[in-house]
Design a protein around this motif. Structure first.
Motif, PDB file in Angstrom:
ATOM      1  N   ARG A  20       4.100  -4.031   9.988  1.00 32.30           N
ATOM      2  CA  ARG A  20       2.831  -3.381  10.348  1.00 32.30           C
ATOM      3  C   ARG A  20       3.044  -2.146  11.220  1.00 32.30           C
ATOM      4  O   ARG A  20       2.287  -1.880  12.163  1.00 32.30           O
ATOM      5  CB  ARG A  20       1.897  -4.372  11.045  1.00 32.30           C
ATOM      6  N   ASN A  21       4.052  -1.372  10.891  1.00 32.90           N
ATOM      7  CA  ASN A  21       4.332  -0.150  11.633  1.00 32.90           C
ATOM      8  C   ASN A  21       4.123   1.103  10.782  1.00 32.90           C
ATOM      9  O   ASN A  21       4.665   2.159  11.079  1.00 32.90           O
ATOM     10  CB  ASN A  21       5.745  -0.181  12.220  1.00 32.90           C
ATOM     11  N   LEU A  22       3.339   0.945   9.712  1.00 31.77           N
ATOM     12  CA  LEU A  22       2.857   2.082   8.937  1.00 31.77           C
ATOM     13  C   LEU A  22       1.341   1.984   8.825  1.00 31.77           C
ATOM     14  O   LEU A  22       0.800   0.912   8.527  1.00 31.77           O
ATOM     15  CB  LEU A  22       3.451   2.093   7.520  1.00 31.77           C
ATOM     16  N   ALA A  23       0.667   3.096   9.063  1.00 31.35           N
ATOM     17  CA  ALA A  23      -0.786   3.153   8.882  1.00 31.35           C
ATOM     18  C   ALA A  23      -1.110   3.445   7.420  1.00 31.35           C
ATOM     19  O   ALA A  23      -0.260   3.902   6.651  1.00 31.35           O
ATOM     20  CB  ALA A  23      -1.377   4.227   9.779  1.00 31.35           C
ATOM     21  N   TRP A  24      -2.354   3.179   7.035  1.00 31.60           N
ATOM     22  CA  TRP A  24      -2.796   3.428   5.663  1.00 31.60           C
ATOM     23  C   TRP A  24      -4.281   3.733   5.667  1.00 31.60           C
ATOM     24  O   TRP A  24      -5.064   3.074   6.355  1.00 31.60           O
ATOM     25  CB  TRP A  24      -2.517   2.215   4.777  1.00 31.60           C
ATOM     26  N   ASP A  25      -4.676   4.736   4.910  1.00 28.98           N
ATOM     27  CA  ASP A  25      -6.086   5.116   4.793  1.00 28.98           C
ATOM     28  C   ASP A  25      -6.662   4.485   3.525  1.00 28.98           C
ATOM     29  O   ASP A  25      -6.395   4.945   2.412  1.00 28.98           O
ATOM     30  CB  ASP A  25      -6.228   6.640   4.724  1.00 28.98           C
ATOM     31  N   TYR A  26      -7.447   3.416   3.697  1.00 29.08           N
ATOM     32  CA  TYR A  26      -8.047   2.759   2.542  1.00 29.08           C
ATOM     33  C   TYR A  26      -9.156   3.630   1.955  1.00 29.08           C
ATOM     34  O   TYR A  26      -9.882   4.305   2.686  1.00 29.08           O
ATOM     35  CB  TYR A  26      -8.635   1.407   2.938  1.00 29.08           C
ATOM     36  N   PRO A  27      -9.323   3.622   0.621  1.00 31.28           N
ATOM     37  CA  PRO A  27     -10.408   4.384   0.012  1.00 31.28           C
ATOM     38  C   PRO A  27     -11.764   3.748   0.312  1.00 31.28           C
ATOM     39  O   PRO A  27     -11.861   2.537   0.540  1.00 31.28           O
ATOM     40  CB  PRO A  27     -10.095   4.318  -1.485  1.00 31.28           C
ATOM     41  N   VAL A  28     -12.793   4.558   0.322  1.00 32.59           N
ATOM     42  CA  VAL A  28     -14.161   4.058   0.447  1.00 32.59           C
ATOM     43  C   VAL A  28     -14.643   3.712  -0.957  1.00 32.59           C
ATOM     44  O   VAL A  28     -14.891   4.589  -1.794  1.00 32.59           O
ATOM     45  CB  VAL A  28     -15.084   5.114   1.087  1.00 32.59           C
ATOM     46  N   LEU A  29     -14.751   2.421  -1.245  1.00 29.80           N
ATOM     47  CA  LEU A  29     -15.062   1.982  -2.594  1.00 29.80           C
ATOM     48  C   LEU A  29     -16.519   2.218  -2.956  1.00 29.80           C
ATOM     49  O   LEU A  29     -17.411   2.101  -2.109  1.00 29.80           O
ATOM     50  CB  LEU A  29     -14.747   0.489  -2.738  1.00 29.80           C
ATOM     51  N   ALA A  30     -16.762   2.537  -4.223  1.00 30.74           N
ATOM     52  CA  ALA A  30     -18.130   2.656  -4.724  1.00 30.74           C
ATOM     53  C   ALA A  30     -18.821   1.295  -4.672  1.00 30.74           C
ATOM     54  O   ALA A  30     -18.167   0.251  -4.674  1.00 30.74           O
ATOM     55  CB  ALA A  30     -18.105   3.194  -6.151  1.00 30.74           C
ATOM     56  N   ALA A  31     -20.141   1.304  -4.609  1.00 34.10           N
ATOM     57  CA  ALA A  31     -20.911   0.060  -4.557  1.00 34.10           C
ATOM     58  C   ALA A  31     -20.616  -0.787  -5.788  1.00 34.10           C
ATOM     59  O   ALA A  31     -20.469  -0.267  -6.909  1.00 34.10           O
ATOM     60  CB  ALA A  31     -22.395   0.367  -4.486  1.00 34.10           C
ATOM     61  N   PRO A  32     -20.506  -2.112  -5.634  1.00 36.76           N
ATOM     62  CA  PRO A  32     -20.165  -2.993  -6.761  1.00 36.76           C
ATOM     63  C   PRO A  32     -21.168  -2.895  -7.905  1.00 36.76           C
ATOM     64  O   PRO A  32     -22.369  -2.819  -7.683  1.00 36.76           O
ATOM     65  CB  PRO A  32     -20.185  -4.389  -6.133  1.00 36.76           C
ATOM     66  N   GLU A  33     -20.656  -2.891  -9.124  1.00 35.59           N
ATOM     67  CA  GLU A  33     -21.471  -2.916 -10.336  1.00 35.59           C
ATOM     68  C   GLU A  33     -21.028  -4.098 -11.195  1.00 35.59           C
ATOM     69  O   GLU A  33     -20.089  -4.815 -10.865  1.00 35.59           O
ATOM     70  CB  GLU A  33     -21.318  -1.596 -11.091  1.00 35.59           C
TER      71      GLU A  33
END
Length: 330
Positions: free
Chosen positions: A164-177
Motif C-alpha cells: 500500500r505504498n502506491l496511490a491510485w486515482d479511481y475513475p468516477v463510474l457512470a450511474a448503474p444501468e
C-alpha cells in the motif's frame, strides 16, 4: 538531483506514474503503441529502445533474427550508458529486457506493481519455464529466463494492495444501468484458453447475467476471432465505444463487472460490484491463486451458482462502490 529512468509497458503503468508523481528524467519504452501517450505526458524525455523480433518460418531468416535478437541487448546498453541513470523504476520483473537492464544497472531499483500478476502466479511454473526456453532458443536474454520472479530482495517493491505504498486515482463510474460488463483478457491469444473454452465460459455468464452482457475487449485480443464468437452467443454483444477502460466506465454504467481474470477489476475500485469467475472457464489454478491471495479486494465465484447468486443480488437496487477497506495509500 537523482537521474531517474522508468520503463512502463502499459497505460496502467503510466497512470501509476501520474498518480505518484516521481520526478522522471527518462521514459524508456519498447512498445510503439505507447509512444504518443508518453510524448504527451513527458515531452522530450522518451527513449525508444526497440524490441526483439519474432522468428520467421524459413531457417535462414530465423538464424538471422536470432543473431539480431542477441545483439539487441548490447545496443540497449549502449543507449542507456550516456543517460547517467541513478535510479531505475521497473514494472515487469520476468521479461528479457527488464532482466537484462536489472543485471546491468548497479544502482537502486524500484519494482512497481505491474497489475494482478505482481501479486500472484496465474499460470504454472512449467508454463513460464517453457516460455523462457523458447525465448532462449530465439536469442532473447537468457539469464533468469526460466523463472517467473526476479530477486525482489535487491529491489524496493511498491504496490497498491499489499504494501500500500502506491496511490491510485479511481475513475468516477457512470450511474448503474441494466447491463453487466464482461472485461476481456488475452487468454486465447496467450494460449491459456482455446476459443471454444472462452465461448463456453462466456455463454454461462451471459445466461446468468439477467440483463444484457457487454464485452469490453482487451487491447491485445484478436478482434477477427472475437467478433464471430460473440455473434454466436445469446445475450452478449461488444461493448459500445469508447473501449479504453477508464473512458468506457465513466460514460457507460453497469450493475456489475465480471472477468475470468483481469487487473481492470482492481483498477475500477468497484470492489463490492466486481467478480472474478475463472472457474467458469475451467481455470482451477487461477481460481485457487485468486482465493489464496489474502489482499484480494474482489470476490471470486467458485462455480456458476455462486456467480448467479452474486449477479442476482445486484439487480434490485442501485449499486455502490466499496473502497474503504481495500483502497491503497494516498
Amino acid at each position: 538531483m537523482t537521474v531517474t529512468a522508468v520503463l512502463p509497458r502499459s497505460s496502467l503503468h503510466l497512470a501509476l506514474l501520474d498518480a505518484n508523481d516521481p520526478r522522471i528524467d527518462h521514459v524508456l519504452y519498447r512498445d510503439s503503441h505507447l509512444r504518443e501517450d508518453i510524448e504527451r505526458r513527458y515531452p522530450g524525455k522518451a527513449v525508444y529502445l526497440g524490441r526483439e523480433g519474432r522468428l520467421p518460418r524459413n531457417p535462414r531468416g530465423a538464424m538471422r533474427q536470432i543473431a539480431e535478437n542477441r545483439a539487441y541487448y548490447g545496443r540497449v546498453r549502449e543507449m542507456l550508458e550516456p543517460l547517467g541513470i541513478e535510479r531505475l523504476i521497473l514494472f515487469l520483473e520476468g521479461e528479457p529486457l527488464e532482466r537484462m537492464i536489472a543485471d546491468w544497472f548497479e544502482g537502486p531499483i524500484e519494482l512497481w506493481e505491474e497489475g494482478l500478476s505482481h501479486y500472484i502466479d496465474l499460470t504454472s511454473p512449467l508454463w513460464y519455464a517453457a516460455r523462457g526456453a523458447a525465448q532462449i532458443v530465439s536469442g532473447f536474454y537468457p539469464r533468469g529466463a526460466l523463472r517467473r520472479r526476479a530477486d525482489r530482495g535487491r529491489m524496493i517493491v511498491r504496490d497498491r494492495f499489499e504494501r500500500r505504498n502506491l496511490a491510485w486515482d479511481y475513475p468516477v463510474l457512470a450511474a448503474p444501468e441494466d447491463a453487466v460488463l464482461f472485461i476481456g483478457s488475452p487468454l486465447v491469444d496467450d494460449g491459456i484458453l482455446t476459443r471454444e473454452q472462452l465461448a463456453a465460459g462466456l455463454a454461462q455468464v451471459a445466461r446468468i447475467a439477467g440483463v444484457p452482457l457487454h464485452y469490453l475487449p482487451h487491447p491485445r485480443e484478436d478482434r477477427s476471432g472475437l467478433l464471430p464468437m460473440l455473434a454466436g452467443i445469446d445475450n452478449v454483444a461488444m461493448a459500445p465505444d469508447p473501449h479504453g477502460l477508464t473512458r468506457h466506465v465513466t460514460q457507460h454504467g453497469y450493475r456489475a463487472f465480471v472477468a475470468p481474470v483481469s487487473t481492470a477489476l482492481l483498477d475500477l475500485g468497484a470492489f463490492d460490484n466486481s467478480l472474478f469467475v475463472p472457474a467458469l472457464f475451467g481455470e482451477k489454478r487461477m481460481d485457487q491463486a485468486l482465493r489464496s491471495w489474502s489482499a484480494n479486494p474482489v470476490k471470486v465465484a467458485a462455480d456458476v451458482n455462486e456467480a448467479a447468486a452474486f449477479l442476482s443480488s445486484r439487480k434490485a437496487a442501485p449499486l455502490h462502490q466499496l473502497r474503504a477497506e481495500a483502497s491503497p495509500a494516498g
